[in-house]
Structures are given as C-alpha cells and as structure tokens.
Scaffold this motif. Structure first.
Motif, mmCIF file in Angstrom:
data_model
loop_
_atom_site.group_PDB
_atom_site.id
_atom_site.type_symbol
_atom_site.label_atom_id
_atom_site.label_comp_id
_atom_site.label_asym_id
_atom_site.label_seq_id
_atom_site.Cartn_x
_atom_site.Cartn_y
_atom_site.Cartn_z
ATOM 1 N N GLY B 422 0.787 -1.221 0.000
ATOM 2 C CA GLY B 422 0.000 0.000 0.000
ATOM 3 C C GLY B 422 0.819 1.271 0.000
ATOM 4 O O GLY B 422 0.278 2.352 0.178
ATOM 5 N N ASN B 423 2.138 1.112 -0.192
ATOM 6 C CA ASN B 423 2.947 2.319 -0.276
ATOM 7 C C ASN B 423 3.003 2.796 -1.713
ATOM 8 O O ASN B 423 2.888 2.005 -2.648
ATOM 9 C CB ASN B 423 4.373 2.026 0.195
ATOM 10 C CG ASN B 423 4.392 1.581 1.635
ATOM 11 O OD1 ASN B 423 3.694 2.155 2.475
ATOM 12 N ND2 ASN B 423 5.157 0.534 1.916
ATOM 13 N N VAL B 424 3.174 4.074 -1.835
ATOM 14 C CA VAL B 424 3.274 4.641 -3.176
ATOM 15 C C VAL B 424 4.617 4.219 -3.780
ATOM 16 O O VAL B 424 5.650 4.305 -3.128
ATOM 17 C CB VAL B 424 3.165 6.176 -3.111
ATOM 18 C CG1 VAL B 424 3.365 6.775 -4.481
ATOM 19 C CG2 VAL B 424 1.828 6.575 -2.543
ATOM 20 N N ILE B 425 4.554 3.729 -5.017
ATOM 21 C CA ILE B 425 5.794 3.356 -5.696
ATOM 22 C C ILE B 425 6.398 4.614 -6.296
ATOM 23 O O ILE B 425 5.720 5.376 -6.976
ATOM 24 C CB ILE B 425 5.525 2.342 -6.818
ATOM 25 C CG1 ILE B 425 4.738 1.154 -6.272
ATOM 26 C CG2 ILE B 425 6.820 1.901 -7.463
ATOM 27 C CD1 ILE B 425 4.242 0.242 -7.344
ATOM 28 N N VAL B 426 7.679 4.826 -5.996
ATOM 29 C CA VAL B 426 8.289 6.046 -6.511
ATOM 30 C C VAL B 426 9.499 5.701 -7.357
ATOM 31 O O VAL B 426 10.101 4.638 -7.221
ATOM 32 C CB VAL B 426 8.716 6.991 -5.368
ATOM 33 C CG1 VAL B 426 7.498 7.570 -4.701
ATOM 34 C CG2 VAL B 426 9.612 6.284 -4.392
ATOM 35 N N ASN B 427 9.815 6.579 -8.239
ATOM 36 C CA ASN B 427 11.012 6.443 -9.051
ATOM 37 C C ASN B 427 11.844 7.691 -8.876
ATOM 38 O O ASN B 427 11.325 8.800 -8.902
ATOM 39 C CB ASN B 427 10.650 6.324 -10.519
ATOM 40 C CG ASN B 427 9.968 5.030 -10.812
ATOM 41 O OD1 ASN B 427 10.546 3.977 -10.646
ATOM 42 N ND2 ASN B 427 8.711 5.131 -11.218
ATOM 43 N N SER B 428 13.153 7.497 -8.716
ATOM 44 C CA SER B 428 14.037 8.625 -8.616
ATOM 45 C C SER B 428 14.151 9.254 -10.004
ATOM 46 O O SER B 428 14.530 8.605 -10.962
ATOM 47 C CB SER B 428 15.395 8.136 -8.139
ATOM 48 O OG SER B 428 16.236 9.215 -8.004
ATOM 49 N N THR B 429 13.700 10.475 -10.099
ATOM 50 C CA THR B 429 13.562 11.098 -11.408
ATOM 51 C C THR B 429 14.329 12.405 -11.455
ATOM 52 O O THR B 429 14.322 13.180 -10.494
ATOM 53 C CB THR B 429 12.078 11.398 -11.689
ATOM 54 O OG1 THR B 429 11.325 10.238 -11.400
ATOM 55 C CG2 THR B 429 11.860 11.813 -13.119
#
Lengths: 329, 692
Positions: B422-429
């Motif tokens: 349930g955590n937001v998936i993030v990408n280092s951008t």
C-alpha cells in the motif's frame, strides 16, 4: 413446357409472398429507431405543424407500422402493387431512384467478374480433368479449394493491403480518384474502371473455385462415358475428343448453372461493395439495413428473392432446352 | 445395412477362428497353412472408407490440419500462460510538465471572521492599493469607497490587512468645485444657483459672449469658471466656480473644527481627532474630504504568500491561515480552536509552528503547484525546487536540475500506483527547472507511467503482439478458435437435426406432407441469408443482448437459415431408398414406422450427412466470421476470429497492424480449407464411383 413454366411461376409467387412476409415481420420488429429519429427530426423543424407524437403516429400509419405485422404487410404489398415503393429513409430519395443510381454499378461489377470467372475457371477445370491426379489437377484443386474457403472480407482486406497500401497502385476504397472532376469524360470512365479492378478481382477469386470444381467434376464424368471411349477407340485425335465430344457434353450442366446465375449479376455484392465503398446496390442496402431503413431493405430483399427464384427457374428451363433427353413435367 | 451386419458376423466368426488357430499355431511353432482363415481378411465398410480416405493425400492433409487446429484451440490455452481477457500493461516514460513555480504578484484576500463585508469593488482594487503603498513605501493607507472608510495596513512583507469602518462625509476642505448656475444656449440666459456669490455682471457677460463647445473655461471678474454640458438638458450648460474653504455636506461644525481640519491637511495627516470623534481625511489633490469614522474592524487579510503544508494530509483551516498572517507582524502567537501556534519570519518565509515547536506549515513567496494548479506536491519536493530556484537566481542561470522521487502513475485512472503493502511506488527522477522570460519556472521530468500495452508489436513475450485492449493476440486467437469451431459444430448439428427430421418426414410420407415441407424448404432456400443475418445483428445491437446470449441466438438463427439444403438432400435419398427391397422387407416384417425411419433409412443417409456436415462447417465458420467482422456477430469481450479482424478493420489499423489480422485471416482460411478437403475426401471415400 409452357404449362410447367406457368406452374413454376405461380409457385414462385407463392414462395415470394411468404419470404417477404417473414422478412417483413423481422423488419417490423426492428425497434423503429429510424421512425423515431425521423419523427424527432420532422418535429424539430422550424415550421413543423405537428408534435413529435403526432409525427410518430403519422409516419407509423404511413408505413403501416401501427396495425400489426399482418395488416402492415398487406399495406406494404398494396403499395408495391400500386407502384409505390416508398422513400428510402437512409437516402431520403424514392427507393426506385436509389435503385436506378446503384444498380448499374453492381451490374458492371457482376458482369466483369462473371466474364473473367468463365474465362479462367472453365479452361482450368477442363485442364485439371484431362490430367486427373496430375500436378495440374492437384494444384488446381488446391487452388480452387483455397478460393472457396477464402472469406470475402479477408481477401478484400488482403488485396487492399497489398495493392493499395503497400504497392499504392490503387486507392483503398471509393469509386473516384481525387481529381475525378478535372478529368475528361473518357478519363473519368477509366478512373472509375480502375477503382473497380480490386473489387472485381475479389469477386473473381471468390467465385472461381466453385465453377472450376464444377467443370472438373462434369468433365470427368463425361470423359468416363462410353461414347468417349468409343471415340478414342475409333482413333479420333485426343484434341478432337476433348473439344468436340467431351466439352460439348460438359456444356450442358455448365450452361444450366451459368444461366441460372445470370439474374444474380444484378443482386450486387454486399460485402465486397461495402468494403470497397462501391456505391452499388449491395453497399446501399447494407447501409440501409444497418440503420433499419425499412422501405429500401424490403425492396432490396424482395428484389434479390425474385432474382434467386428467377435464377432457379431459368436453370431448370435451360436444362430442358439444352438437353433434349430431359422432359419437364 | 444388411451387408454390413453380415460382414460383422463374418468378422466375429473369423476372429474367433483366428484366435483358436493362433493358440494352435503357438503350439505347433508358427506354421501357417494356405487354407488358414487368418489369411483372409474381410474389411468392414467403415474400414474400407477409412482406407480409401487415407489414400487421398489432400484429405489426409486436411485431417491433420484439423487435428492440429483442434489441439491448438482447445488444448492450446491450457499450456499458454495468458488468458483471453488478460490485460497487459507496460511502463513507459513520458516527458511531462510536472510543476510550475512563480512568485505571485497578486494578493489574495482571506476574510477575518464574517462580521464585515467588503464590497467587491474594494476587493478588486486591493492589488493596486497595495502596489501603490509599496511604491510609496507607506505603512498604512486610508481609502474611502462605497460609503465606508477602509484602512490598509502593512503587517509584513507580502501581508496586508484591510480594516473597515462605517463612515459619513462631513465636509470638503480646500478648493472645491461648486455649481454657479445654468446657462441656456438658446436664450443665452444665465440662471445663478442659490447661495453662491458671483461677480456682478456675469449674466450680462454671458448673454453677450455666450459659451461655445461642450465644455471649457473662462475667467470673469478675477474668478475662474468652467462649464460642461448639462446632464439633463442638451441645450443647457452647467457652470461651475471654485471655492476655497470648508464646505459642509451636512450642518456646520463651527470654526474650531475647520481650523483643526485645515491644520491637519497642511501637516499631511490623514486622521484627526476632534471633540472625541475620529475623522478621516482623504486627500484628493486640491481638496480633501473629511469623514467621520466609527470603529475600525479588521475585515480581511491580503497576502501574496502561498501556504505550503508540511504534511499534505494535515488540516490547515482558513481560520489558522488568517490567524497566522495577522500574528506575523505582531508578537507572532495566535490560537485557533484552543490550540496555540506561533509564527516566525525566516528570510522571506513565515514559518508556522504548533505549540510543541514543530513546524507544520510555511508561507512562501514562491508558489509551486502542479501544472493543473493543484496543490498536490509534497513539501520536500517543494523545498528542493525552491532552493534550486534560489540558487538559479543567485547564479543568474536559467536552468537547473534536481533529482527527486516521483510517484508512479497509472495512466488509466490517474491514480498513484501502490505496491503490495500500500505504499506509493516512486522512481528517482531527474527534474529540469527552466526559467521562462515571464519569470515563471517550469519543472519538467520524465514521469514513469503505468499503462495498458496496446498494439504492442510481436515480441518474445507476445508472439503476435497485443491488440487494442492490451490482450495477447495469440491467446485471443486460441480462444477465438474455440468459439469459431464451436459455432461451426453447433450450427451444423442444428441444421442436420432440423434437416433430417423435416427431410425424413417429407421423403417417407410423401403426398401433402412432402408438398408442405418442400414448399417450406423452397421458402428457406429463397431467403437471402446474409441480409437476414445482418438485420438480426442490428436488431440484437438495439436490444443490447449480453454477448453470451447473443452467441446462442446467432447460432440458432444460422441453424434455422441453413437446414433447407440438408432437408432436400435427405428427402431425395429417402425417396430412392424407400423403393429398395430392404425397405419393402422391413415393412413386410411389420417393423414400426419410427424404427423403419431411424434404424433403416437414416443410417443409410449417414455418409451423405457426414459429408454435408463437414463441408458445411467451413461455410458456417466463414459466415460467422463475416458477421463478426461486420461487427454484427459475436461481440467483445468474446473473441472469435472475425471479431479479431474487425477490431483492426479501420483503414489506419489495417495499415498499422498486419501482424494481427493476417495470421487470423490465414487461420480462418486454413481451417475452412481443411474442412473442405476432409469433406471432399470423405465423399470420395464413401462413394468410390465418383472417383474412378
């Protein structure tokens, strides 16, 4: 013969009556989307004198839709006998006008395909029969089978993809090129003819297989007949055996079926015309059927039913005419 | 029939004998004699047909193709990893304008309580008032508008409060314009206003000279006059003169008051207290208007600062915002809803802390918002964008890059993608900040999107790519084959059943039964089936039938339209069989009619039926796929070969996705060819006379 013809004609009328009744009941049950749209359209016109409900009633009465399928059918029949075929809803023209516009395109397409079909299929069938179980026979049979098994829509799409998209020889669909209006009448004719090439090829390929197989089977039958053996035994050259004795006898069933399919030249090619946007009777009727245009659909279905019955009658009569052994009763 | 039975008996007998012989042979060590019965083999009719069939190479080829096709369609999906309605997704990056940052020049007002209404004209003017205050370096500004006095006070940089008080105009001090009279152009007469002192002979002067134009000025007797066209009457001109001193709007307040007012104006003061009443002096060039004012109440607070909450989810009410802004200039403490907060100015920011000294929000001069204007950017990112912008301004460069985690977005729903916990998936951008000429900072980045993999070209994962719904084409072909083949079989079965019953009745009973049934056959022969199917398709479109029900209805209609041929064939066969001796024998033995039909007649029609059925399936498959191709047959999400081609039948799609429709079309073709080959082969095998 005359008695037989009259009897058959009467039967045909009876059959037609029931066929049209079945079709009418079907059309009657169309959820009248078109009448409602039409009524709405008329009611929303600025100088409309009636409300939507009144228009709906009026239109329903006009097409006999308010009295149940039986009376409605007889209303339709009565109108037809008075020469009143109604106005097409889809094309907003009298049905006969639409028919006159469209039929010659269909006929041209049908005739061209018919001629090429005969030119290609019959010699091929005879050749295959002559070399029974040979390479020609096997490949011709396989080819014929593939032609028969090819769905029209797939063949049309394939031809379009190869010749219109990849090779760009033809337009993908339509009857006229971009610069049609600027061409001289003769060039205009050529332009339209060019647009007819792919649809004709489609129709030829689809129909060639059946005729080829039919020719082959009949030729084989004839070639196995005793009189051919006699001819060969007498030392008649093989060429003469084939062209004089065998082919003439093969012609009997061929003429019968081909004669029977003559009325079909007018019936239009529903799928092919639609896919190539040839404004023939098939394409028009498809467009009409999809929107539930009762007057035109009824007319078209009656028309092709008559053509079918006529074809059967012609085939039977020709059978008797060509083959003196056959007596009709 | 009788021959077949005889053969069976013979075969059984032979088998028995052969077994016995084998036993004997085993004893006598494999000696085979010439009169050994096992050497004679009588083939049953079925075996004969099979043998003849196997000799026909095309037919055998067709049979193999059919077996392969059945395995492919019915067993294939069991081994293929994808289902027919499994949607495939992919990650893709898209360069998007992620956010926009700018310093707000305009001020937004927030009401303080709801006691005082500020008219919109005042609200609209606030920006220009504040601008003029900043230009003049003023701390306060008094404005009178719409019968009320307003006082704008600077609280902090970018924060201004607006107070309002009810006011009444008392007098005008200084030079004021008063109406001297009305001049009629027609009669050239001047009518002086009451209570105005005018130089002698003004009427005579005007009568002689007149006044030209719509408006203008003239001087007479050392007094300046100006005139303009009267609002009410076109032929008359209003003449004004100027008066220096105090003109009361109401009653006079006496000399003392006038003196006090004039001194205050001279000093440039804007407020005056006289005799226990507060007055407001609004300077208006040559004259000043004096208002008596009531109590001032803070009505609104205006700010160009933008509130950034540390925690996006937290609640920061308007009340808290107003409290914080008002407190910013003073002691820096405010309380809302029983809780104490403090505000502190650090550089250009106002930091709001709660009672525990924890920072909860800040007011920033830089507005950083998503491109859509929504405030959904988390605080950390805002901070790093803000500091990057500061750095940019210091260095005087126009671009900068920062790296930050950006949530993965589902392009279908627009929602952020969550992982299993349930955590937001993030990408280092990497984000690029660019300063535009208008002073706006655009933040762009390549955001990773989660989207449906439409029309993917063939690859190792999808042998034939994916279609417009993100379904695997190869899987759809298998499942489509199931339905296409099933439709073929069911329809043919229906046709055979109806055809055999009606044809059998007609052939067996003859006379009027035959007559009626054959006319029915004629009718169904004559009905144009393709148009009828199209009409039915349109009808079912109107009814919005459920795709499964629709499939059954379509099969029923196909069967109903196709039985006539079968009936005609069966009738013909039965007519000729009826005259044969075995039927006469059957009748003579007194076998009942139904047995005679179903046990003696129908089995003899079986070969032709099998041939007709095999050839017919191909035709049904073509009809079904044509209908589905036109969009009037089987409907999405059910797959058949026809619908699959239909989904890419637009001119554009035909060009772009040949890898979808060509394999499907070929498959239809091959299947139908195979059925026809097998049918042909069966016919030749059953009736060897036709193939000498």
């Amino acid at each position: 013969m005359l008695k037989y013809t009259i009897k058959r004609l009467l039967y045909s009328v009876l059959i037609l009556f029931f066929v049209m009744f079945i079709i009418y009941v079907l059309m009657y049950n169309m959820p009248a989307g078109y009448i409602e749209t039409k009524a709405m359209e008329l009611a929303n016109k600025q100088n409309s004198t009636r409300s939507f409900d009144e228009w709906l009633k009026f239109l329903n009465a006009q097409y006999g839709m308010d009295k149940g399928p039986f009376i409605g059918y007889f209303t339709w029949l009565g109108n037809v006998f008075r020469g009143n075929l109604g106005d097409s809803w889809k094309w907003t023209q009298p049905v006969t006008e639409v028919f006159k516009d469209a039929i010659w395109y269909s006929f041209a397409l049908g005739l061209v395909s018919f001629i090429f079909e005969i030119i290609i299929a019959i010699p091929l069938g005879i050749k295959a029969a002559k070399n029974q179980y040979g390479v020609v026979d096997y490949s011709a049979s396989a080819f014929a089978m593939i032609c028969i098994s090819m769905p029209t829509f797939f063949l049309a799409t394939l031809l379009k993809y190869i010749f219109a998209v990849k090779l760009k020889w033809f337009d993908i669909s339509g009857m006229q090129g971009k610069f049609y209006d600027q061409l001289s009448p003769f060039m205009q004719f050529l332009d339209v003819a060019k647009h007819f090439i792919l649809p004709s090829v489609t129709l030829i390929i689809i129909s060639i297989g059946g005729l080829m197989r039919y020719t082959r089977t009949n030729m084989l039958e004839v070639l196995n007949a005793d009189y051919i053996r006699t001819a060969r035994a007498k030392g008649v050259p093989e060429k003469k055996v084939i062209s004089h004795h065998a082919f003439r006898n093969t012609l009997i069933p061929l003429i019968t079926t081909l004669g029977g399919s003559l009325p079909g030249l007018f019936s239009g090619a529903l799928i092919t015309e639609t896919l190539f946007a040839i404004r023939g009777i098939g394409f028009r009727s498809y467009e009409s059927m999809v929107v539930g245009d009762i007057p035109f659909t009824m007319f078209y279905l009656a028309f092709i039913s008559i053509l079918t019955l006529l074809g059967n009658l012609i085939a039977d009569l020709l059978y008797a005419a060509v083959d003196p052994r056959v007596r009709l009763s | 029939m009788s021959e077949m039975k005889k053969n069976n008996y013979l075969n059984d007998a032979l088998k028995k004998r052969a077994e016995e012989k084998e036993n004997e042979a085993a004893e006598s060590a494999g000696e085979v004699k010439l009169d050994d019965l096992s050497r004679v083999k009588v083939l049953s009719p079925a075996r004969k047909v099979f043998k003849r069939f196997m000799r026909n190479r095309l037919a055998v080829f067709g049979a193999y193709v059919l077996i392969a096709m059945f395995l492919f369609a019915f067993a294939g999906p069991l081994f293929y990893p994808y289902g027919q309605k499994q949607v495939f997704n992919k990650y893709d990056t898209q360069n998007i304008n992620y956010a926009q940052a700018k310093k707000l020049a305009s001020y937004t007002g927030y009401p303080v309580g709801d006691e005082v209404d500020v008219p919109s004209s005042v609200n609209n003017m606030m920006n220009s008032y504040i601008k003029s205050m900043i230009e003049a370096g003023e701390e306060t500004k008094d404005v009178v508008a719409e019968g009320a006095a307003y006082s704008i006070k600077r609280i902090e940089d970018g924060v201004y409060s607006l107070s309002a008080a009810e006011s009444e105009e008392i007098c005008t001090a200084g030079v004021s314009e008063i109406k001297a009279g009305v001049f009629s152009r027609g009669s050239k007469s001047f009518e002086a206003a009451e209570g105005v002192e005018l130089p002698e002979g003004l009427d005579a002067y005007l009568a002689e000279n007149g006044l030209s134009g719509q408006s203008g000025e003239f001087e007479f007797g050392g007094v300046k006059f100006n005139y303009s066209r009267s609002a009410n009457e076109k032929t008359k001109l209003d003449v004004f003169t100027h008066y220096e001193g105090v003109v009361y709007a109401g009653s006079s307040l006496g000399e003392e008051f006038e003196k006090a007012v004039l001194t205050a104006i001279e000093k440039g003061e804007s407020a005056l207290s006289f005799d226990g009443t507060d007055y407001l002096i609004a300077n208006d060039g040559d004259s000043s208007r004096v208002f008596s004012t009531g109590e001032f109440k803070t009505a609104k607070v205006f700010t160009s600062l933008v509130l950034d909450k540390h925690d996006q989810e937290s609640d920061f009410t308007d009340e808290m915002r107003v409290g914080a802004l008002l407190a910013a200039g003073g002691e820096g403490v405010f309380s809302v809803g029983g809780k104490d907060y403090s505000v502190e100015k650090v550089d250009e920011y106002l930091i709001v802390k709660d009672s525990d000294g924890k920072e909860i929000a800040e007011f920033s001069p830089l507005s950083i918002r998503r491109q859509s204007g929504q405030d959904t950017i988390e605080y950390d990112l805002k901070r790093s964008i803000a500091s990057a912008i500061e750095e940019m301004d210091e260095k005087g460069v126009k671009t900068a890059t920062i790296v930050h985690d950006i949530p993965l977005q589902d392009s279908e729903t627009g929602q952020q993608m969550l992982d299993e916990e349930g955590n937001v998936i993030v990408n280092s951008t990497e984000m690029l900040i660019t300063r535009t000429d208008t002073g706006v900072y655009n933040v762009t980045c390549d955001q990773v999107l989660y989207l449906i993999d439409r029309y993917a070209p063939p690859s190792a994962t999808h042998i034939l790519g994916t279609d417009g719904d993100g379904f695997d084409v190869f899987a759809r072909i298998m499942y489509g084959g199931r339905i296409s083949l099933l439709v073929g079989f069911v329809v043919i079965f229906l046709e055979i059943i109806i055809g055999v019953i009606l044809g059998g009745l007609a052939g067996f009973y003859g006379k009027w039964v035959d007559m009626i049934i054959m006319r029915l056959v004629d009718i169904f022969y004559c009905i144009p089936s393709m148009p009828i199917l199209i009409i039915f398709g349109v009808l079912m479109d109107y009814q919005r039938l459920n795709p499964y029900l629709r499939l059954f209805v379509m099969m029923a209609i196909l069967g109903l339209l196709g039985w006539a041929g079968v009936a005609r064939m069966v009738r013909g066969q039965i007519l000729s069989l009826r005259e044969q001796e075995f039927m006469t024998a059957a009748e003579a033995t007194g076998i009942k009619t139904s047995t005679r039909i179903f046990k003696h007649l129908i089995p003899n029609v079986m070969p032709q039926l099998i041939v007709i059925a095999t050839m017919g399936i191909g035709g049904v498959i073509i009809t079904e796929s044509t209908l589905s191709f036109l969009g009037l047959g089987v409907k999405h999400p059910l797959a058949t070969w026809g619908t699959m081609i239909n989904s890419v039948s637009s001119q554009q799609a035909v060009k772009m996705y040949p890898y979808i429709w060509i394999p499907v079309g070929l498959l239809i073709c091959i299947t139908v060819v195979a059925f026809n080959f097998v049918g042909d082969g069966l016919r030749d095998a059953y009736d060897p006379r036709s193939k000498k």
